[in-house]
Design an enzyme around this catalytic site. Structure first.
Site, PDB file in Angstrom:
ATOM      1  N   ARG B 252       3.308 -10.078  14.332  1.00 13.78           N
ATOM      2  CA  ARG B 252       4.358  -9.102  14.010  1.00 13.78           C
ATOM      3  C   ARG B 252       4.144  -7.901  14.916  1.00 13.78           C
ATOM      4  NH1 ARG B 252       1.661  -5.117  10.688  1.00 13.78           N
ATOM      5  NH2 ARG B 252       0.374  -6.077   9.080  1.00 13.78           N
ATOM      6  N   HIS B 256       3.725  -3.470   8.758  1.00 18.25           N
ATOM      7  CA  HIS B 256       3.828  -4.363   7.601  1.00 18.25           C
ATOM      8  C   HIS B 256       5.144  -4.092   6.871  1.00 18.25           C
ATOM      9  CE1 HIS B 256       3.002  -6.355   3.813  1.00 18.25           C
ATOM     10  NE2 HIS B 256       3.053  -5.204   3.168  1.00 18.25           N
ATOM     11  N   TYR B 265      -4.757   0.900  11.988  1.00 14.98           N
ATOM     12  CA  TYR B 265      -5.693  -0.232  11.961  1.00 14.98           C
ATOM     13  C   TYR B 265      -5.637  -1.116  13.204  1.00 14.98           C
ATOM     14  CZ  TYR B 265      -1.434  -2.365   9.922  1.00 14.98           C
ATOM     15  OH  TYR B 265      -0.153  -2.777   9.667  1.00 14.98           O
TER      16      TYR B 265
END
Lengths: 332, 355
Positions: B252, B256, B265
């Site tokens: 992706r 998210h 992250y």
């Protein structure tokens, strides 16, 4: 006048459930049962005994040890046109499937605006008093009455058990069907051989009385009746109500009884805090506050994990504890 | 173990065909169909993010990068099959036939958006992780019981493989030989947790061995490869050969959800730098150009068509009738319960003029 005789047979509560399941498996080929050890073994309590032999492995399905797996599979079957009946071996083993029940079983109809209904039944033996190991004795009906989207039913005798299990299977909505294992083989009732239903959402008056209403269900019914019997000697008469359905509660029978007696003692073996007894108290408050002659009493299990069987009789409500509460409300 | 589960690929990053066996099957018609659907869901995906940024819909879940996996798999399904998606698989459901207007309503907080189209068996997106895998197994078992040749597919991410329901779903499906395809999209992260910290196994496909079913690993950025692998698995299912676990290795590019900040992250610049090599839409474009299947006029026309469809859907979503509070009461039970009936009545009596 010619009277049609209804043929009956004396059955235990568990035999009546077996009979109800057999009626529905015979009537509707889209009905099937899933669970652990229910096939050849007939279930650990023999609720499904003989059914796999009669209806085959496609209809009475022995599943892997996998509560979330087979409750989840039943969701898939129900939305795809079948009517699955799931047996959980003991209610205390339902926790792995709780997520399936909370996140899918209870809300699929709402979140699809009725496009997918889940006409499924989850059967589970529950309750203490049969000297079973830890967890096996849990009575956590309130976990389910609190979830919107599932009905909760709990019979206390063979006649009601057959009529209610058939009603549960025919109900278009999910039903949690709690079986008091302490009463599985306690006594026999005359049960009609034919198909009949007991309406979900309706309680039943077991004994007429004037002084106090005792409201109970499942394995607490014999306890309530014993307490009522003891009170007769003291000229106190008890109206004993078996609620039979815990969601939705039969508000009318509760109100009618309490408005007559002015006093209420609720008996359940589940933990007190947040239990169904608290909800019944609220129903009484809403419907019958001005009729009350004393505060409502609850006789329940304690807010502790149900103890190992050396102490289970200390945990469980007894007729003596119920008598104590009856005297308290009468003498208030 | 990874060597036992080689990444199946038909078209490489440069658009070259790597597997000559498939050359004859790579038709212009197929390529154009894939390109149209991938462009359609990507345009929709970009619009979803923009609408959220403008406050016109709620939290949105982007899937850019996963178009190859979603289009390739959804187009392998037949009309009466079942699709069990997660909240990131709206690209797949749109491709299979979900209604675009309803999809937008869903992101706008409307329960109407969960109602599937009458023509397709699409379960509403599973919000809990992995809980829909047993549903797919059960729906597939019901098809077998009814004697049909229909199958089910369940979509899930890499994080889902750590959940108990992943195991229970695969185990039940394999024990009962259910006609179901478990389609994993390994996009590298479960929110912030990289897959290396999610599991100790080298691949997700290898987990199939534990259930005695085939496991396949496919390049999820290669729409042709995904389509072939899923078709093959569905064929097995229809022939009574049971379930398959497929790991589509994908990525992706975005966050998210629109409430997530991936730069916390991972290195987003590094992620973007892989677009040149990994973007499934770009890869198909290169392939089509090399095969003389590319037609600028056609691309311009589908772009216009997609934009028009999307603009209409957004305008329909925004002019949709106001949400009626009765909806929250009316579908809990088919046979109403007095508690809910009473609460609805009391609420309606109270609200007159309040809302």
């Amino acid at each position: 006048m010619v009277q049609t005789m209804i043929k009956t047979k004396p059955l235990t509560l568990i035999q009546a459930i077996n009979d109800g399941l057999k009626v529905m498996l015979t009537e509707d080929e889209n009905t099937l049962i899933l669970g652990e050890d229910i096939g050849k073994n007939g279930g650990v309590f023999r609720a499904t005994v003989g059914l796999q032999e009669q209806f085959g492995e496609q209809r009475v399905v022995d599943t892997p040890l996998s509560e979330a797996g087979f409750v989840g599979a039943a969701v898939g079957m129900a939305l795809n046109g079948l009517r699955p009946i799931v047996e959980i071996q003991f209610l205390g083993f339902i926790y792995p499937a709780f997520e399936q029940i909370a996140t899918h079983v209870t809300r699929t109809r709402t979140r699809t605006m009725g496009h997918y209904s889940l006409p499924m039944v989850i059967r589970a033996p529950y309750g203490a008093g049969v000297r079973s190991p830890e967890i096996h004795s849990d009575s956590v009906e309130a976990l389910f009455t609190h979830l919107p989207g599932i009905k909760v039913v709990c019979p206390s005798n063979a006649y009601d058990a057959k009529g209610l299990v058939i009603a549960a299977i025919e109900d278009p909505d999910p039903v949690m069907f709690l079986e008091p294992m302490r009463l599985y083989r306690g006594e026999r009732n005359d049960v009609p051989e034919e198909k009949y239903t007991v309406e979900i959402g309706k309680g039943k008056r077991l004994q007429e009385g004037e002084d106090v209403s005792i409201l109970a269900w499942g394995a607490m019914i014999p306890v309530a009746l014993k307490a009522a019997e003891k009170m007769k000697k003291e000229n106190i008469s008890c109206d004993v109500i078996d609620l039979r359905t815990l969601y939705p509660l039969d508000r009318d029978i509760i109100a009618e009884s309490v408005q007559k007696t002015g006093r209420a003692v609720i008996v359940h073996e589940a933990h007190a805090t947040g239990g169904v007894g608290a909800e019944i108290t609220s129903v009484i408050n809403d419907t019958s506050f001005l009729y009350l002659r004393s505060p409502i009493e609850r006789v329940t299990g304690f807010d502790v994990p149900i103890p190992l069987f050396a102490l289970e009789n200390n945990y469980l409500p007894t007729p003596e504890r119920v008598v104590h509460s009856i005297k308290k409300v009468v003498e208030f | 173990m990874e060597a036992n589960y080689p990444l199946f690929q038909i078209i490489d990053k440069d658009g070259e065909v790597t597997s000559a066996d498939y050359q004859d099957l790579l038709t212009e018609e197929q390529a154009k169909t894939y390109y149209y659907h991938m462009l359609r869901i990507r345009t929709y995906d970009h619009k979803g993010i923009a609408l959220q940024r403008q406050g016109r819909i709620g939290t949105y879940v982007p899937f850019e990068g996963q178009e190859g996996s979603q289009v390739g798999s959804a187009l392998a399904l037949q009309n009466d099959d079942w699709l069990f998606p997660t909240y990131r698989d709206h690209g797949a459901t749109l491709t299979f036939g979900a209604d675009l207007n309803r999809m937008l309503l869903h992101w706008n907080g409307r329960i109407e958006g969960c109602v599937p189209s009458l023509e397709k068996n699409i379960f509403p997106a599973s919000i809990p992780i992995a809980t829909h895998l047993p549903h797919a197994a059960g729906a597939a078992m019901a098809e077998t019981y009814k004697g049909t040749k229909n199958a089910a597919i369940a979509y899930f991410g890499d994080g889902a493989t750590s959940e108990g329901d992943f195991h229970e779903g695969l185990n039940i499906a394999s024990v009962f030989n259910a006609p179901v395809v478990f389609f994993n999209q390994n996009n590298g992260f479960a929110i912030s947790l990289p897959v290396k910290k999610q599991m100790n196994s080298e691949t997700i496909a290898q987990k199939a061995e534990a259930y005695g079913i085939p496991g396949k690993r496919v390049d999820g950025m290669d729409v042709f490869a995904v389509n072939f692998v899923v078709k093959e698995a569905l064929e097995r299912a229809r022939n009574g050969e049971g379930p398959t676990l497929i790991e589509a290795v994908t990525w992706r590019f975005g966050a998210h959800t629109t409430a997530d900040d991936p730069s916390k992250y991972r290195d987003q610049a590094a992620s973007d730098a892989t677009r040149e090599e990994r973007d499934p839409v770009l890869r198909l474009e290169r392939f089509m150009k090399k095969q003389n299947m590319w037609d600028d006029a056609w691309v311009a026309s589908i772009k216009e068509e997609i934009q028009e469809e999307l603009d209409t859907a957004v305008s329909d979503m925004e002019s949709y009738e106001k949400a009626n509070s009765d909806v929250m009461f009316d579908y809990v039970f088919e046979k109403p319960a007095w508690t809910i009936e009473e609460q609805k009545k009391n609420f309606n009596a109270l609200k007159g003029g309040m809302f």
